[in-house]
Motif scaffolding. Structure first.
Motif, mmCIF file in Angstrom:
data_model
loop_
_atom_site.group_PDB
_atom_site.id
_atom_site.type_symbol
_atom_site.label_atom_id
_atom_site.label_comp_id
_atom_site.label_asym_id
_atom_site.label_seq_id
_atom_site.Cartn_x
_atom_site.Cartn_y
_atom_site.Cartn_z
ATOM 1 N N ARG A 49 0.607 -1.300 -0.234
ATOM 2 C CA ARG A 49 -0.073 0.015 -0.003
ATOM 3 C C ARG A 49 0.778 1.176 0.081
ATOM 4 N N SER A 53 0.018 4.037 -2.781
ATOM 5 C CA SER A 53 -0.048 5.689 -2.465
ATOM 6 C C SER A 53 0.745 6.581 -3.066
ATOM 7 N N ASP A 98 -5.152 5.498 1.556
ATOM 8 C CA ASP A 98 -4.964 4.267 2.044
ATOM 9 C C ASP A 98 -4.412 3.930 3.617
ATOM 10 N N HIS A 101 -5.692 1.432 5.999
ATOM 11 C CA HIS A 101 -6.121 0.185 5.696
ATOM 12 C C HIS A 101 -5.442 -0.888 6.920
ATOM 13 N N SER A 105 -5.069 -5.729 3.845
ATOM 14 C CA SER A 105 -6.001 -4.739 2.922
ATOM 15 C C SER A 105 -7.361 -5.224 3.028
ATOM 16 N N SER A 146 -9.094 5.706 7.141
ATOM 17 C CA SER A 146 -7.819 6.559 6.343
ATOM 18 C C SER A 146 -8.143 8.033 6.630
ATOM 19 N N ASP A 203 -7.013 6.368 -8.074
ATOM 20 C CA ASP A 203 -6.661 5.117 -7.319
ATOM 21 C C ASP A 203 -6.779 3.829 -8.292
#
Length: 549
Positions: A49, A53, A98, A101, A105, A146, A203
């Motif tokens: 992640r 990101s 994120d 998370h 995930s 988030s 995203d």
């Protein structure tokens, strides 16, 4: 200014305020949260992640710059707000979208508590409009978390000149009410959709590009430069002859939109719903639940919330001060829990072996929804198909394996229900009587599989996974989307009116979901030695025995 080398986008420039965010422990935690569960099928899918990101931030900056340039060129007096403030807010949302998370995930996010609307309101008490607009939801659990964690980090770092409400809205995908049709709100709603849209956003674009890169399942090149260059607003005249401004792509982006849709379809259909990936995700799901239960029992005096998956657990401080080894919660906590074997319960021991010893994992009897659908239609009659699927769906929430141990649990549960059905407590009695019929169907399933393995001289080792939703192409969403194409200044057309590919509509049976059945490698080899198609044989056995048992 800092530069991060990305294998896809080359160098990503990071300004100082954003560098401060990246350096925070809560953000660095994302290095230990895997992006997807694809490793079971694609061992090279090791991305996390953190890198995703950074990629979303990079694409967000490019998209926003193109959109801002196009709007200023086409409608120079349209937006009265501060473009710089809007951009900074949006890019922070991209960077932090994120940060909340859970471990593994999406697999772990269902363990988060569900009072996010109130949690967000505590942090933005003056934003009554936001509280109202969140009435229908706060996005997915990880999005809400988030927004909460991200807001905390921004305030902790003293980052100024941003719109906190818009930051939250962009992450959770809650737009301003449509009745608020001011020019500024239109631009802000478009900005929200750039990060959290229904079909195309930065995203989704990064995970499609990055997933394709690491798996090798790269079906086509997505020309984001062409897509971004054509994003603007345009004057649309609706069927009632009313003119209003809408977000639109210039005609050069038409093919890219279809390519993005097709790439998304392929990934969802052939990767995300592959039985090996679903099986692995189920093991992780069970491991997370086991970890949660173990930690709450062991540290019951400190962990008083209903789950250990809290905002506090995601922070550096965590619960360390209370003597609990829990902070910056990530994948490695779950893996360490399984690997070290501190929990010696039967379930944890079994999970440990399943997760680390691939030879112990069961194998699917069919490899895709398409293969299953053909077998089901060919072998099972409509009544049996509907009844058996309903029974599997009913037990899918708490049963995974079909074996002797699970059958004993089901029989014991039925006895408890029968005792409760004789209770003088009317509520308990009615509830038990209602549940008994479903439990009897559960036991019928266990008996069928047990008898099948006895007849075929197999081990009693089966599992099943019920997939709730039939795969449906995103082309169906395009047909109902609010995407517009600007062919010229006087010709702006809804994308659905120029769509060249039509989605095949699912039948009612398909909409009710489907399932995979798994068995041991040894059982599969025995059936192959007999020259038998295992999947076909077991469905034929179900067809012959489901009603008579």
């Amino acid at each position: 200014m800092k530069q991060i080398k990305d294998p896809i986008y080359e160098y990503v420039d990071i300004d100082d305020d954003f560098t401060k965010v990246i350096d925070m422990p809560e953000y660095q935690r994302l290095r230990n949260v895997i992006q997807t569960s694809y490793q079971a099928l694609y061992p090279s899918a090791l991305h996390n992640r953190f890198t995703h990101s950074i990629g979303v931030f990079h694409l967000g900056r490019k998209l926003f710059a193109s959109f801002c340039k196009n709007v200023k060129s086409d409608f120079p007096l349209f937006y009265h707000g501060d473009w710089k403030r809007l951009e900074k807010t949006f890019l922070l949302a991209c960077l932090l979208h994120d940060v909340g998370h859970s471990p593994f995930s999406h697999t772990g996010e269902k363990f988060y508590k569900d009072n996010f609307r109130e949690e967000i309101q505590k942090r933005l008490p003056a934003n009554i409009e936001l509280y109202r607009d969140m009435e229908h939801g706060t996005g997915k659990p990880h999005e809400a978390m988030s927004a909460i964690v991200g807001l905390k980090l921004i305030r902790q770092l003293g980052i100024s000149e941003i719109d906190e409400e818009l930051f939250v809205r962009a992450i959770i995908g809650v737009r301003y009410e449509e009745k608020n049709d001011s020019d500024d709100k239109l631009i802000e709603n478009i900005t929200i959709g750039m990060l959290n849209g229904s079909l195309i956003d930065v995203d989704k674009l990064d995970y499609l590009i990055r997933d394709g890169y690491v798996t090798g399942f790269n079906t086509m090149s997505l020309d984001v430069e062409r897509l971004f260059a054509g994003y603007t607003i345009a004057d649309y005249i609706d069927p009632s002859a009313s003119k209003h401004k809408v977000p639109a792509y210039k005609r050069g982006a038409l093919s890219v939109i279809e390519n993005v849709t097709f790439a998304n379809d392929l990934e969802r259909h052939w990767i995300q719903n592959h039985p090996s990936i679903l099986y692995d995700a189920k093991l992780v799901d069970l491991a997370i639940a086991s970890y949660d239960s173990f930690m709450k029992k062991k540290y019951k005096d400190a962990l008083t919330e209903k789950t250990v998956f809290t905002q506090k657990a995601l922070s550096l401080e965590g619960y360390i001060g209370q003597g609990v080894p829990l902070s910056l919660l990530s994948d490695e906590d779950i893996i360490t829990y399984l690997k070290n074997g501190e929990d010696q319960s039967a379930e944890a021991v079994w999970l440990r072996k399943q997760y680390f010893d691939r030879s112990e994992r069961l194998k699917p009897l069919w490899k895709s929804e398409s293969e299953f659908s053909h077998l089901e239609r060919e072998i099972l009659g409509t009544a049996i198909r509907r009844s058996f699927k309903a029974a599997l769906k009913a037990i899918s929430g708490y049963a995974f394996f079909i074996n002797e141990s699970e059958m004993e649990k089901a029989v014991e549960q039925k006895k408890l229900m029968e005792e409760a059905a004789l209770s003088e407590d009317e509520d308990l009695k009615n509830a038990a009587q209602t549940s008994l019929q479903a439990q009897e169907a559960v036991i019928r399933i266990f008996h069928i599989f047990n008898q099948f393995r006895l007849d075929m001289d197999l081990d009693f080792k089966f599992a099943f996974l019920f997939v709730e939703h039939h795969y449906e192409s995103n082309y169906s969403k395009l047909q109902n989307s609010d995407i517009y194409i600007e062919f010229s200044k006087n010709r702006v057309i809804p994308f659905r009116d120029v769509l060249t590919v039509a989605a095949v509509q699912a039948s009612e049976g398909e909409k009710n979901g489907y399932y995979y059945i798994f068995s041991s490698r040894k059982n599969i080899e025995r059936m192959q030695e007999k020259g038998l198609d295992f999947g076909r044989e077991i469905l034929m056995y179900i067809s012959r025995n489901w009603i008579t048992l």
